[in-house]
Design a protein around this motif. Structure first.
Motif, short mmCIF file in Angstrom:
data_model
loop_
_atom_site.label_atom_id
_atom_site.label_comp_id
_atom_site.label_asym_id
_atom_site.label_seq_id
_atom_site.Cartn_x
_atom_site.Cartn_y
_atom_site.Cartn_z
N THR A 25 0.83 -1.20 0.00
CA THR A 25 0.00 0.00 0.00
C THR A 25 0.86 1.25 0.00
O THR A 25 0.62 2.20 -0.74
N LEU A 26 1.91 1.25 0.81
CA LEU A 26 2.80 2.41 0.89
C LEU A 26 3.66 2.55 -0.36
O LEU A 26 4.00 3.66 -0.77
N ALA A 27 4.00 1.43 -0.98
CA ALA A 27 4.76 1.49 -2.24
C ALA A 27 3.89 2.06 -3.37
O ALA A 27 4.40 2.72 -4.28
N TYR A 28 2.60 1.82 -3.29
CA TYR A 28 1.65 2.34 -4.28
C TYR A 28 1.27 3.79 -4.02
O TYR A 28 1.09 4.59 -4.94
N ASP A 29 1.19 4.16 -2.74
CA ASP A 29 0.76 5.51 -2.36
C ASP A 29 1.72 6.57 -2.91
O ASP A 29 2.95 6.38 -2.90
N CYS A 30 1.16 7.69 -3.35
CA CYS A 30 1.99 8.71 -4.01
C CYS A 30 2.87 9.50 -3.06
O CYS A 30 3.75 10.24 -3.52
N ARG A 31 2.69 9.36 -1.76
CA ARG A 31 3.44 10.21 -0.83
C ARG A 31 4.93 9.90 -0.81
O ARG A 31 5.76 10.80 -0.91
N ARG A 32 5.30 8.60 -0.69
CA ARG A 32 6.72 8.25 -0.60
C ARG A 32 7.02 6.91 -1.28
O ARG A 32 7.66 6.03 -0.70
N PRO A 33 6.59 6.73 -2.52
CA PRO A 33 6.81 5.42 -3.15
C PRO A 33 8.27 5.06 -3.31
O PRO A 33 8.65 3.89 -3.18
N GLN A 34 9.12 6.05 -3.58
CA GLN A 34 10.54 5.76 -3.80
C GLN A 34 11.20 5.16 -2.56
O GLN A 34 12.16 4.40 -2.67
N PHE A 35 10.68 5.50 -1.38
CA PHE A 35 11.22 4.91 -0.15
C PHE A 35 10.70 3.50 0.06
O PHE A 35 11.44 2.59 0.46
#
Length: 267
Positions: free
Chosen positions: A146-156
């Motif tokens: 979910t966090l990898a998909y979310d636009c806030r911090r995908p690169q992290f």
């Protein structure tokens, strides 16, 4: 507790770029998650994720609880004194001292092998899960994807999502393993990419299990040592090892609290 009879390092460091997910557009709600997973599966396979990991990705669910937690990290904005009060620093120190005194050989063996003092490991253990009292209730794979998909911090989070899927391949976790809202797992709340890269089997049972105390604390010490911990050097602000504590958590107030509590535990 016997430790280091057999010591297996889990894996090499992940060197993955957010650019690998160029074909998988991010999103800010659940509507695009299934499409993203299909695109991300191609990147994951190219990165070496196997069938079990890909199956775990396919079954992952968008975690609204994870997004709520990510948008509401208020405690890291507190003053140091309030942060330590809210997070129960005095209790952590008291319990940390008790644990160190109750099993001195275990913590001495960790410091002998990795150079990291007991106080630092106990402060992290206490801060993260109350010494294993609560290690999370959110499916790790769902949270981290979910966090990898979310636009806030995908690169992290993309490398940690790949790490989680590789942990499933290895049998370290399953698609249903539960951890913290941001996908951290085990006694000290390792992010999955770090668990993959720095995890150690210290119990000698042939597998890395971050829900096993020996494995979790040895892995934490291994992470800190590999990040540049200098045995015998100080870890307060301005001292050589404080910068290594920063590698564990990016919040300044957290870093300061760990250093202060560790010094009190080690006395």
């Amino acid at each position: 507790m016997s430790v280091f009879k057999t010591l297996i390092i889990a894996g090499s460091a992940l060197t993955l770029s957010a650019a690998m997910a160029a074909g998988a557009p991010c999103g800010n709600n659940a509507s695009g998650f299934e499409r993203w997973k299909a695109d991300f599966a191609k990147d994951a396979k190219a990165a070496g994720v196997g069938q079990r990991g890909l199956q775990a990705l396919a079954s992952a669910q968008y975690s609204t609880a994870t997004i709520r937690a990510d948008r509401n990290q208020k405690s890291f904005k507190y003053s140091l004194s309030k942060f330590m009060s809210v997070r129960g620093a005095d209790t952590i120190v008291a319990q940390g001292r008790k644990r160190k005194a109750g099993n001195p050989g275990f913590y001495q063996s960790l410091e002998k092998h990795f150079g990291v003092p007991a106080g630092v490991l106990l402060a992290i253990h206490g801060m993260e899960t109350g010494f294993g009292g609560f290690m999370g209730d959110t499916p790790v794979v769902s949270a981290i994807t979910t966090l990898a998909y979310d636009c806030r911090r995908p690169q992290f989070f993309i490398p940690h999502a790949i790490g989680a899927l590789k942990l499933v391949d290895r049998g370290t976790i399953t698609a249903n393993t539960r951890g913290a809202k941001h996908g951290e797992l085990g006694h000290t709340q390792f992010l999955p990419g770090n668990a993959y890269s720095y995890g150690i089997d210290a119990s000698g049972d042939g597998r890395v299990d971050l829900y096993n105390l020996a494995d979790a604390l040895a892995s934490t010490a291994n992470f800190l040592r590999k990040k540049g911990w200098k045995p015998g050097k100080g870890y307060q602000q301005g001292q050589p090892n404080f910068r290594v504590i920063k590698e564990w958590n990016a919040a300044s107030v957290y870093q300061q609290a760990i250093a202060i509590m560790a010094a009190r535990i080690d006395g």
